[in-house]
Design an enzyme around this catalytic site. Structure first.
Site, short mmCIF file in Angstrom:
data_model
loop_
_atom_site.label_atom_id
_atom_site.label_comp_id
_atom_site.label_asym_id
_atom_site.label_seq_id
_atom_site.Cartn_x
_atom_site.Cartn_y
_atom_site.Cartn_z
N LYS A 22 -4.77 6.73 -4.70
CA LYS A 22 -3.49 6.63 -5.41
C LYS A 22 -3.22 5.17 -5.80
CE LYS A 22 0.48 6.34 -2.97
NZ LYS A 22 1.38 5.24 -3.33
N ASN A 23 -3.45 4.25 -4.86
CA ASN A 23 -3.07 2.85 -5.11
C ASN A 23 -4.08 2.09 -5.95
OD1 ASN A 23 -0.78 3.46 -3.75
ND2 ASN A 23 -1.33 2.38 -1.86
N CYS A 116 13.38 1.01 -1.30
CA CYS A 116 13.08 2.38 -0.86
C CYS A 116 13.26 2.37 0.67
CB CYS A 116 11.66 2.76 -1.24
SG CYS A 116 10.49 1.81 -0.32
N ARG A 121 11.96 -4.35 -1.13
CA ARG A 121 10.81 -4.39 -2.04
C ARG A 121 11.13 -5.11 -3.36
NH1 ARG A 121 7.49 0.79 -1.53
NH2 ARG A 121 5.81 -0.58 -2.20
N ASP A 304 -0.08 0.89 5.66
CA ASP A 304 0.02 2.30 5.26
C ASP A 304 -0.57 3.25 6.30
OD1 ASP A 304 -0.48 1.70 1.70
OD2 ASP A 304 1.24 1.44 3.02
N ARG A 396 3.72 12.80 -3.00
CA ARG A 396 3.50 11.61 -3.84
C ARG A 396 2.09 11.07 -3.64
NH1 ARG A 396 7.91 7.06 -3.51
NH2 ARG A 396 6.40 6.33 -5.03
C1 EPZ Z 1 1.36 -1.78 -2.40
O1 EPZ Z 1 2.76 -1.89 -2.57
C2 EPZ Z 1 1.09 -0.31 -2.11
N1 EPZ Z 1 1.55 0.51 -3.25
C3 EPZ Z 1 1.84 0.09 -0.84
O2 EPZ Z 1 1.49 1.45 -0.57
C4 EPZ Z 1 1.33 -0.78 0.31
O3 EPZ Z 1 2.07 -0.46 1.48
C5 EPZ Z 1 1.56 -2.25 -0.04
O4 EPZ Z 1 0.88 -2.56 -1.29
C6 EPZ Z 1 1.02 -3.19 1.03
O5 EPZ Z 1 -0.34 -2.95 1.23
C7 EPZ Z 1 0.78 0.57 -4.36
O6 EPZ Z 1 -0.26 -0.04 -4.45
C8 EPZ Z 1 1.28 1.47 -5.46
P1 EPZ Z 1 3.29 -5.76 -1.75
P2 EPZ Z 1 3.40 -3.27 -3.13
O7 EPZ Z 1 3.74 -6.33 -3.04
O8 EPZ Z 1 2.55 -3.81 -4.20
C9 EPZ Z 1 7.12 -8.16 -0.32
C10 EPZ Z 1 1.86 3.67 0.02
O9 EPZ Z 1 2.25 4.20 1.05
N2 EPZ Z 1 7.20 -8.58 -1.73
O10 EPZ Z 1 1.99 -6.18 -1.17
O11 EPZ Z 1 4.83 -3.00 -3.42
C11 EPZ Z 1 7.47 -6.68 -0.17
O12 EPZ Z 1 8.88 -6.52 -0.07
C12 EPZ Z 1 2.54 2.43 -0.52
O13 EPZ Z 1 0.87 4.08 -0.67
C13 EPZ Z 1 8.12 -9.55 -2.09
O14 EPZ Z 1 8.86 -10.07 -1.26
O15 EPZ Z 1 3.30 -4.18 -1.82
C14 EPZ Z 1 6.77 -6.30 1.10
O16 EPZ Z 1 7.57 -6.66 2.21
C15 EPZ Z 1 3.73 2.04 0.33
N3 EPZ Z 1 8.21 -9.92 -3.40
C16 EPZ Z 1 5.50 -7.15 1.06
O17 EPZ Z 1 5.77 -8.22 0.14
C17 EPZ Z 1 7.41 -9.38 -4.37
O18 EPZ Z 1 7.52 -9.77 -5.55
C18 EPZ Z 1 4.27 -6.39 0.61
O19 EPZ Z 1 4.50 -5.98 -0.69
C19 EPZ Z 1 6.48 -8.39 -3.98
C20 EPZ Z 1 6.39 -8.00 -2.66
#
Ligand code: EPZ
Length: 417
Positions: A22-23, A116, A121, A304, A396
């Site tokens: 998915k990701n 969420c 996020r 995850d 999802r």
């Molecule tokens: C991706 O989300 C995945 N989703 C998530 O999978 C996964 O948990 C996450 O990476 C971490 O591995 C997809 O790829 C579609 P991040 P993403 O940006 O890109 C903070 C699932 O279950 N952050 O690495 O949103 C954020 O709040 C989902 O399949 C900022 O502060 O994750 C979080 O605390 C859930 N500012 C941390 O970084 C930003 O601009 C990690 O977020 C971006 C992120």
């Protein structure tokens, strides 16, 4: 609203095939908007999030068709750069369109992504990177508008190795003038898959999988056929399902190196895990040992997989501590596991879990995709029946979950309320 009714007590045995990631597929589908041709993506899992991404691309004017696990996107016809609030609310991954739309049309308009249940996020790191490339953003009544005369390559250091920010900046840089360097980039396998897809279209990207990614801008991107990688989190989820039911399961279509931290943890717990280059065999033991788990950016233990391991540790021997360092609020499933009898105490970013002999079936609610999966796993090992509600979260990210569990001998039925 649908639920899963899960009957505990069966060992899972046999073999199943893992679906596409998915990701990986979500950023890749967004990336099809960079080309004005017809891209065909294979091994696409049939998921709610994929249907939403299809809706988003169609709302921009692209022609999208899906035949089983193949999605074809003709993005020549894209004539809009605005993503509606209703679509943004359906899925945060819609933000992946920012990079491609800025790169192709020099503008994008999205509504602010909601948080969420696992945390606020924000997308500040995405915005910071896109601004470094020359985009300017204005905000107004819940909308964010980005414009760029021209995107110019830049040196960008991410404060945190954000997966989404890395992917958005990579995609925006593919057609920028000059070279972009992303430092402290995320190293997840899905980033490498996106690099391989974009390079197949003619982009010039090197370094995905390391913390420095270099992108040389090109004029045009053509279209290709591409097969996404298998889903490492689905793989890990079924490995835990085998371990928690003391089962014996063979998983086909996997990439073991993508789940090395999960293999290491299960071995530490006394579970028997063997693999070759595209299969993994997991054989449970009657009593698994409790261990400590700390989630970290790849190649650390994946956030995850944290909820699924909380289920496993709830019935392990001894006391375990899970520390969640990625998301602020990813312990909602602990409340639901406690309703099943688990002994879990939350202290800030840590969950202290005292293993018990048996969980008991009851009514529980999924709060997000992986929490929902963790509750299904709990139902497989609990006494009596467990009803898992709000399973739209699970739909999802898991293709045919109940069919795969049933094939392995688990008792699970979907009921619509
Ligand atoms: C991706 O989300 C995945 N989703 C998530 O999978 C996964 O948990 C996450 O990476 C971490 O591995 C997809 O790829 C579609 P991040 P993403 O940006 O890109 C903070 C699932 O279950 N952050 O690495 O949103 C954020 O709040 C989902 O399949 C900022 O502060 O994750 C979080 O605390 C859930 N500012 C941390 O970084 C930003 O601009 C990690 O977020 C971006 C992120």
């Amino acid at each position: 609203m649908s639920s899963f009714i899960v009957e505990g007590g069966n060992r899972l045995t046999g073999e199943i095939e893992i679906s596409g990631a998915k990701n990986a597929v979500l950023p890749i589908l967004a990336g099809t908007a960079l080309s004005s041709g017809e891209n065909s993506i294979q091994q696409v899992p049939k998921l709610r999030d994929v249907r939403v991404m299809k809706e988003v691309l169609e709302s921009l004017g692209a022609k999208v068709s899906q035949e089983d696990n193949v999605i074809t996107v003709n993005s020549r016809l894209i004539d809009s750069c605005e993503i509606s609030e209703s679509l943004m609310r359906k899925m945060r991954a819609t933000v992946f369109l920012m990079g491609p739309l800025l790169a192709r049309f020099n503008q994008v308009r999205i509504s602010q992504p909601g948080g969420c249940s696992i945390g606020p996020r924000p997308i500040d790191l995405h915005i910071k990177g896109l601004k470094a490339l020359g985009a300017e953003f204005t905000e107004g009544n819940g909308y964010l508008e980005g414009k760029a005369e021209e995107l110019v390559g830049a040196e960008i250091h991410l404060d945190f190795p954000s997966v989404g920010a890395t992917e958005n900046i990579m995609m925006a840089s593919t057609k920028a003038k000059g070279t972009t360097v992303i430092r402290n980039a995320a190293k997840e396998p899905e980033i490498i898959d996106l690099q391989n897809f974009l390079n197949g279209m003619g982009a010039k990207i090197r370094g995905a999988g390391t913390d420095v990614i270099k992108i040389k801008g090109v004029e045009e991107l053509n279209s290709i056929n591409y097969t996404v990688i298998p889903d490492r989190i689905e793989t890990g989820t079924f490995m835990v399902a085998a371990a928690v039911t003391n089962g014996d399961v063979l998983l086909q279509n996997v990439i073991p190196e993508h789940i090395e931290p999960i293999i290491a943890k299960l071995l530490e717990m006394g579970v028997d895990v063997k693999h070759n280059q595209d299969q993994i065999k997991v054989v449970g033991v009657p009593k698994i040992k409790g261990v400590d788990v700390k989630t970290l950016p790849y190649p650390g233990f994946p956030t995850d997989m944290q909820p699924q391991f909380m289920t496993l540790l709830s019935v392990a021997d001894g006391t375990s501590v899970i520390t969640e360092t990625i998301f602020e609020n990813r312990f909602k499933h602990a409340d639901e596991l406690r309703r099943m009898g688990a002994d879990i105490k939350i202290e800030s970013r840590s969950a202290i879990i005292k293993g018990i002999d048996n969980l008991s079936g009851t009514i529980v609610e999924a709060s997000d995709l992986r929490a929902g999966a963790a509750l299904v796993l709990a139902g497989l090992v609990a006494e009596d029946k467990t009803e898992v509600r709000n399973i739209y979260h699970i739909d999802r990210g898991y293709e045919d979950l109940e069919a795969k569990i049933s094939k392995l001998g688990g008792q699970i039925n979907r009921v619509s309320k």
